[in-house]
Design a protein around this motif. Structure first.
Motif, PDB file in Angstrom:
ATOM      1  N   HIS A 118       0.916  -1.178   0.046  1.00  0.00           N
ATOM      2  CA  HIS A 118      -0.109  -0.229  -0.073  1.00  0.00           C
ATOM      3  C   HIS A 118       0.849   1.289   0.006  1.00  0.00           C
ATOM      4  O   HIS A 118       1.917   1.206   0.685  1.00  0.00           O
ATOM      5  CB  HIS A 118      -0.907   0.125   1.040  1.00  0.00           C
ATOM      6  CG  HIS A 118      -1.844  -1.221   1.326  1.00  0.00           C
ATOM      7  ND1 HIS A 118      -1.476  -2.197   1.616  1.00  0.00           N
ATOM      8  CD2 HIS A 118      -3.082  -0.956   0.792  1.00  0.00           C
ATOM      9  CE1 HIS A 118      -2.580  -3.165   1.569  1.00  0.00           C
ATOM     10  NE2 HIS A 118      -3.634  -2.358   1.116  1.00  0.00           N
ATOM     11  N   ILE A 129       0.625   5.708   0.683  1.00  0.00           N
ATOM     12  CA  ILE A 129       0.068   6.500   1.491  1.00  0.00           C
ATOM     13  C   ILE A 129      -0.805   7.450   0.670  1.00  0.00           C
ATOM     14  O   ILE A 129      -0.285   8.103   0.018  1.00  0.00           O
ATOM     15  CB  ILE A 129       1.043   7.306   2.353  1.00  0.00           C
ATOM     16  CG1 ILE A 129       2.070   6.278   2.920  1.00  0.00           C
ATOM     17  CG2 ILE A 129       0.461   8.157   3.277  1.00  0.00           C
ATOM     18  CD1 ILE A 129       1.297   5.430   4.213  1.00  0.00           C
ATOM     19  N   CYS A 130      -2.113   7.704   1.162  1.00  0.00           N
ATOM     20  CA  CYS A 130      -3.144   8.660   0.653  1.00  0.00           C
ATOM     21  C   CYS A 130      -2.530  10.204   0.652  1.00  0.00           C
ATOM     22  O   CYS A 130      -2.211  10.352   1.677  1.00  0.00           O
ATOM     23  CB  CYS A 130      -4.304   8.594   1.162  1.00  0.00           C
ATOM     24  SG  CYS A 130      -5.530   9.506   0.545  1.00  0.00           S
ATOM     25  N   CYS A 167      -5.416  12.161   2.837  1.00  0.00           N
ATOM     26  CA  CYS A 167      -5.629  12.007   4.230  1.00  0.00           C
ATOM     27  C   CYS A 167      -4.511  11.399   4.924  1.00  0.00           C
ATOM     28  O   CYS A 167      -4.844  11.260   6.238  1.00  0.00           O
ATOM     29  CB  CYS A 167      -6.906  11.386   4.199  1.00  0.00           C
ATOM     30  SG  CYS A 167      -6.998   9.597   3.771  1.00  0.00           S
ATOM     31  N   ASN A 208      -3.956   8.096   5.001  1.00  0.00           N
ATOM     32  CA  ASN A 208      -4.349   6.570   5.254  1.00  0.00           C
ATOM     33  C   ASN A 208      -3.601   5.807   4.302  1.00  0.00           C
ATOM     34  O   ASN A 208      -3.143   6.136   3.228  1.00  0.00           O
ATOM     35  CB  ASN A 208      -5.646   6.616   5.498  1.00  0.00           C
ATOM     36  CG  ASN A 208      -6.693   6.768   6.679  1.00  0.00           C
ATOM     37  OD1 ASN A 208      -5.886   6.740   7.693  1.00  0.00           O
ATOM     38  ND2 ASN A 208      -7.774   7.452   6.305  1.00  0.00           N
ATOM     39  N   LEU A 209      -3.773   4.423   4.571  1.00  0.00           N
ATOM     40  CA  LEU A 209      -3.246   3.540   3.528  1.00  0.00           C
ATOM     41  C   LEU A 209      -3.950   3.685   2.185  1.00  0.00           C
ATOM     42  O   LEU A 209      -4.996   3.836   2.079  1.00  0.00           O
ATOM     43  CB  LEU A 209      -3.340   2.212   4.111  1.00  0.00           C
ATOM     44  CG  LEU A 209      -2.614   1.642   5.348  1.00  0.00           C
ATOM     45  CD1 LEU A 209      -2.501   0.048   5.340  1.00  0.00           C
ATOM     46  CD2 LEU A 209      -0.994   1.902   4.409  1.00  0.00           C
ATOM     47  N   CYS A 236      -6.554   6.479  -0.952  1.00  0.00           N
ATOM     48  CA  CYS A 236      -7.405   5.563  -0.282  1.00  0.00           C
ATOM     49  C   CYS A 236      -8.674   5.465  -0.895  1.00  0.00           C
ATOM     50  O   CYS A 236      -9.080   6.325  -1.933  1.00  0.00           O
ATOM     51  CB  CYS A 236      -7.490   6.063   1.316  1.00  0.00           C
ATOM     52  SG  CYS A 236      -8.614   7.388   1.390  1.00  0.00           S
ATOM     53  N   CYS A 289     -10.817   8.805  -0.366  1.00  0.00           N
ATOM     54  CA  CYS A 289     -10.386   9.895  -1.326  1.00  0.00           C
ATOM     55  C   CYS A 289     -10.515   9.584  -2.732  1.00  0.00           C
ATOM     56  O   CYS A 289     -10.588  10.707  -3.587  1.00  0.00           O
ATOM     57  CB  CYS A 289      -9.153  10.222  -0.756  1.00  0.00           C
ATOM     58  SG  CYS A 289      -9.011  10.806   0.871  1.00  0.00           S
TER      59      CYS A 289
END
Length: 188
Positions: free
Chosen positions: A146, A148-149, A152, A154-155, A181, A184
């Protein structure tokens, strides 16, 4: 076209698939595994689709500029011709290969070769991409990475396309895509 496997009594082959969104580190992980195989004195051959010339014509290059020499090919069947007497085959950007890539990987594994494949599991719309679902189905080992968004933190598991082009295949880097993510990626 199916090529008859050579099943060895001593050598055991398998298929490893590294998948995830853009900027998740798939190519970095592929390069890491291939370099470790070379440290172990294994004979390694690396392939990438000829259409992927984003960073280099012949090298597999990660977004962090880590690189390893490879052979660009137009057809997955070519791997049989070029991967003679090898222990490990690495394949980058598997989603861009033809329908035979799954058969090629399966045949290599049956011949006792460790096959390490990296590719996008989803396209920019969040749909399965190319032959990746089939490769994931036959894989002995799967690593899903994954990013990183960027919105935001998050993953992120989506490759959000920032341009209006709607063709499934559009080579690009940070100017064209960004990791997001699920929430988003679906924002208006």
């Amino acid at each position: 076209m199916f090529i008859e496997p050579i099943i060895s009594g001593e050598k055991r082959g398998w298929i490893e698939v590294i998948c995830g969104s853009m900027f998740s580190g798939k190519t970095e992980e592929l390069i890491r595994r291939l370099k470790r195989a070379r440290i172990a004195n294994l004979k390694v051959e690396i392939f990438k689709p000829a259409l992927d010339t984003r960073y280099d014509e012949t090298q597999v290059v990660s977004h962090d500029a880590n690189a390893i020499q490879s052979t660009p090919i137009d057809n997955s069947q070519t791997i049989f011709l070029l991967a003679q007497d090898v222990d490990v085959v690495g394949i980058d950007e598997a989603q861009f290969f033809d329908n035979e890539i799954t058969t090629v990987c399966e045949t290599l594994a049956l011949r006792g070769i460790r096959v390490i494949v990296a590719g996008l599991d989803m396209d920019y719309t969040g749909r399965p991409f190319g032959q990746m679902p089939d490769l994931l189905a036959i894989a002995d080992f799967i690593t899903k990475l994954h990013a990183i968004c960027v919105k935001c933190g998050n993953l992120a598991n989506f490759s959000f396309r920032k341009t209006a082009q709607d063709s499934q295949v559009l080579l690009g880097e940070k100017e064209t895509y960004e990791p997001r993510c699920r929430i988003c990626a679906h924002e208006k």
